[in-house]
Structures are given as C-alpha cells and as structure tokens.
Design a protein around this motif. Structure first.
Motif, short mmCIF file in Angstrom:
data_model
loop_
_atom_site.label_atom_id
_atom_site.label_comp_id
_atom_site.label_asym_id
_atom_site.label_seq_id
_atom_site.Cartn_x
_atom_site.Cartn_y
_atom_site.Cartn_z
N LEU A 195 -1.81 1.04 66.22
CA LEU A 195 -0.92 0.31 65.32
C LEU A 195 0.14 1.29 64.82
O LEU A 195 -0.21 2.29 64.20
CB LEU A 195 -1.67 -0.28 64.13
CG LEU A 195 -2.42 -1.60 64.31
CD1 LEU A 195 -3.46 -1.51 65.42
CD2 LEU A 195 -3.07 -2.01 63.00
N ILE A 196 1.40 1.01 65.11
CA ILE A 196 2.49 1.83 64.59
C ILE A 196 3.17 1.02 63.50
O ILE A 196 3.80 0.00 63.78
CB ILE A 196 3.49 2.23 65.69
CG1 ILE A 196 2.75 2.89 66.85
CG2 ILE A 196 4.56 3.16 65.13
CD1 ILE A 196 3.65 3.22 68.04
N VAL A 197 3.00 1.43 62.26
CA VAL A 197 3.45 0.64 61.13
C VAL A 197 4.62 1.34 60.44
O VAL A 197 4.50 2.47 60.00
CB VAL A 197 2.29 0.34 60.15
CG1 VAL A 197 1.15 -0.32 60.91
CG2 VAL A 197 1.76 1.57 59.46
N ASP A 198 5.74 0.66 60.38
CA ASP A 198 6.96 1.21 59.79
C ASP A 198 7.70 0.04 59.15
O ASP A 198 8.03 -0.93 59.84
CB ASP A 198 7.82 1.86 60.87
CG ASP A 198 9.02 2.62 60.30
OD1 ASP A 198 9.16 2.66 59.06
OD2 ASP A 198 9.82 3.15 61.09
N PRO A 199 7.95 0.07 57.83
CA PRO A 199 8.51 -1.12 57.18
C PRO A 199 9.89 -1.53 57.67
O PRO A 199 10.20 -2.71 57.68
CB PRO A 199 8.53 -0.73 55.69
CG PRO A 199 8.44 0.75 55.66
CD PRO A 199 7.64 1.14 56.86
N MET A 200 10.72 -0.56 58.10
CA MET A 200 12.09 -0.88 58.48
C MET A 200 12.32 -0.64 59.97
O MET A 200 12.10 0.46 60.47
CB MET A 200 13.08 -0.02 57.69
CG MET A 200 12.90 -0.07 56.19
SD MET A 200 13.25 -1.69 55.49
CE MET A 200 15.01 -1.79 55.71
N LEU A 201 12.74 -1.67 60.68
CA LEU A 201 13.13 -1.55 62.08
C LEU A 201 14.60 -1.92 62.17
O LEU A 201 14.95 -3.08 62.34
CB LEU A 201 12.26 -2.45 62.96
CG LEU A 201 12.60 -2.55 64.44
CD1 LEU A 201 12.75 -1.18 65.08
CD2 LEU A 201 11.55 -3.38 65.17
N ALA A 202 15.47 -0.92 61.99
CA ALA A 202 16.91 -1.15 61.99
C ALA A 202 17.49 -0.83 63.37
O ALA A 202 17.54 -1.69 64.25
CB ALA A 202 17.58 -0.32 60.90
N THR A 203 17.86 0.42 63.61
CA THR A 203 18.38 0.80 64.93
C THR A 203 17.27 0.88 65.96
O THR A 203 17.52 0.76 67.16
CB THR A 203 19.10 2.15 64.88
OG1 THR A 203 18.15 3.19 64.59
CG2 THR A 203 20.19 2.16 63.81
N GLY A 204 16.04 1.12 65.51
CA GLY A 204 14.92 1.27 66.43
C GLY A 204 14.73 2.69 66.93
O GLY A 204 13.74 2.98 67.60
N GLY A 205 15.66 3.59 66.58
CA GLY A 205 15.60 4.95 67.11
C GLY A 205 14.40 5.74 66.64
O GLY A 205 13.72 6.40 67.44
N SER A 206 14.10 5.67 65.32
CA SER A 206 12.97 6.45 64.81
C SER A 206 11.64 5.90 65.32
O SER A 206 10.72 6.66 65.63
CB SER A 206 12.99 6.48 63.28
OG SER A 206 12.91 5.18 62.74
N ILE A 230 20.06 -2.94 57.51
CA ILE A 230 19.76 -4.32 57.86
C ILE A 230 20.38 -5.26 56.83
O ILE A 230 20.29 -5.02 55.62
CB ILE A 230 18.23 -4.54 57.93
CG1 ILE A 230 17.62 -3.64 59.01
CG2 ILE A 230 17.90 -6.00 58.22
CD1 ILE A 230 16.10 -3.65 59.02
N VAL A 231 21.00 -6.35 57.31
CA VAL A 231 21.65 -7.36 56.46
C VAL A 231 20.96 -8.71 56.69
O VAL A 231 20.77 -9.12 57.84
CB VAL A 231 23.15 -7.45 56.80
CG1 VAL A 231 23.82 -8.53 55.96
CG2 VAL A 231 23.83 -6.10 56.58
N PRO A 232 20.57 -9.44 55.62
CA PRO A 232 20.69 -9.09 54.21
C PRO A 232 19.72 -8.02 53.75
O PRO A 232 19.97 -7.35 52.76
CB PRO A 232 20.45 -10.41 53.48
CG PRO A 232 19.59 -11.19 54.41
CD PRO A 232 20.02 -10.81 55.79
N GLY A 233 18.59 -7.86 54.43
CA GLY A 233 17.69 -6.75 54.16
C GLY A 233 17.25 -6.62 52.73
O GLY A 233 17.18 -7.60 51.98
N PHE A 234 16.95 -5.37 52.33
CA PHE A 234 16.68 -5.11 50.91
C PHE A 234 17.06 -3.69 50.51
O PHE A 234 16.71 -3.23 49.42
CB PHE A 234 15.23 -5.41 50.52
CG PHE A 234 14.16 -4.80 51.40
CD1 PHE A 234 13.99 -3.43 51.50
CD2 PHE A 234 13.29 -5.62 52.09
CE1 PHE A 234 12.99 -2.88 52.28
CE2 PHE A 234 12.28 -5.08 52.88
CZ PHE A 234 12.14 -3.71 52.98
N GLY A 235 17.78 -2.96 51.36
CA GLY A 235 18.20 -1.61 51.02
C GLY A 235 17.33 -0.57 51.70
O GLY A 235 16.67 -0.84 52.70
N ASP A 236 17.33 0.64 51.14
CA ASP A 236 16.57 1.76 51.70
C ASP A 236 15.14 1.73 51.17
O ASP A 236 14.90 1.94 49.98
CB ASP A 236 17.25 3.09 51.31
CG ASP A 236 16.64 4.28 52.03
OD1 ASP A 236 15.44 4.55 51.81
OD2 ASP A 236 17.35 4.95 52.79
#
Length: 228
Positions: A134-145, A202-208
């Motif tokens: 399981l790879i858990v990461d709250p933000m998937l924006a560009t996908g690079g990390s 990410i839009v609308p997202g919630f920020g950093d």
C-alpha cells in the motif's frame, strides 16, 4: 487497472473531505490531521474487502469458532511528510503491517514556480517481495513524487499487489502513476478533482497538505539531485 473514486458515492468520507477543503475549518491543524487520518481508516476498511482470507480457529471461554482473517503480508509505505497522518489511519486498521518511508518530494526548479522536479533523499523499507504493498500519499498532483516512490520501493522486490491510496488527486497525476504501476494495481482516491493550476496545485483541492498538517516550510530554489 482499477480506479476507485469515493466522491462518486455517498459516505461519511464526504463530511471529512468538506472539512479538509473549508479554508476556515482547515485552520484547525489538529482537526485537519485527524480528518486525513479518518479518511485513511475508512479507505483501509474498504480496501480490506479485496484481500485474501483464510479461517483461523479461535478459542473462547465457552468453545471455539472459525473466523476468516486476512492472509496477506502487508507493507504500508508513505511519502514524507504530508503522508504521516494518512499513513497512521491505515496503520490503525492494518496494525500488523510492516512499514516503509520515502522522502520523495516535488520542488520548483525555476523562479516562476511553473516547473517541478522530484527530489528523493531517503528510503527505509522492508522487502516488498510477494507482499501486498500500500503506497499512501494524500496528494496526487503531478504524480512525480509517487512515481519516484514506486520506483524506489520496487527495488526491494516484486510485490504481490500494489494499491496506491490518495485523499485527493488530479487527473494528470493519475495518468502518470498509471504508467508507473504494474498491471493489476489499484488506485484509491477520496476525490479526483478537475486538474491543476499553473503552480501545479490541485484545483479546487485544499492547498498544501504538509503545511496544513504541520505548518509552513521554508521554500528553497534548487535543482534536483542528478541520478548516478
């Protein structure tokens, strides 16, 4: 590849997502972290339904009973630092899992903050060979990390199955991660938003997420490390 988007159904996750997104409520860091953790717990419960089970005989004070228990050996991996409360939510449910940590993170590589590079400084992981990862990461924006984390974790072996779990994702990031994942993997998202802005948020997202969990970090203008 299966993609599960919980925003397409009604559940209590919607309440936690609404509070994460609300710019007034999210000023409460304790509540923000707890909501990320709660979503991890809910997602872990839903994911548990996909695992393989085998019966175990349990002796009670009055007899015995066979109860089906998960037979998967599991590793929960997270990307520092924003992933920590999300990781804890999964660990609250899968309390027997091994754990892995990767410091893959994105950073701007130009002064206009329109180009993003990936820095990977640290990884601590058991072998994932033959295990459910399981790879858990709250933000998937560009996908690079996340793609960098996947590559790093797979150096320790080929897992039985990979689940990528996110609180919020952009369609662009989902496509990048799909390319990095082996066939048969699953992507779980509490919500998939409309896209990213020019700063790759990410839009609308919630920020950093990391800043909202732990406070703002100093920005640094530097180039990513070159691969040897």
């Amino acid at each position: 590849m299966e993609i599960i988007n919980f925003s397409n159904q009604n559940s209590i996750i919607n309440q936690y997502m609404a509070e994460l997104r609300d710019k007034k409520i999210q000023q409460n860091r304790l509540l923000f972290r707890r909501n990320v953790e709660r979503i991890g717990e809910m997602m872990a419960y839903e994911l548990s339904k996909t695992l393989e089970y085998k019966p175990k005989t349990v002796t009670t004070p009055l007899g015995t009973i066979d109860i089906p228990l998960p037979k998967d050996d599991m590793v929960i991996a997270t990307v520092l630092r924003a992933g920590l409360p999300f990781h804890q939510g999964f660990l609250n449910v899968f309390d027997k899992a091994d754990n892995a940590f990767v410091s893959a993170f994105r950073m701007y590589i130009n002064r206009e903050h329109t180009e993003v590079g990936i820095q990977t400084d640290y990884i601590a992981t058991p072998s994932v060979k033959g295990k459910t990862l399981l790879i858990v990461d709250p933000m998937l924006a560009t996908g690079g990390s996340l793609a960098a984390a996947i590559d790093s974790l797979l150096l320790s072996g080929k897992p039985k199955k990979i689940h990528v779990c996110c609180v919020i994702a952009a369609p662009e990031g989902v496509e990048v991660v799909k390319e990095a994942l082996p066939e048969g993997s699953t992507i779980w998202c509490a919500a998939i938003d409309q896209g990213m802005n020019d700063l790759k948020y990410i839009v609308p997202g919630f920020g950093d997420c990391g800043d909202l969990c732990y406070g703002e970090k100093l920005s640094a203008f530097r180039k990513p490390l070159e691969k040897n």
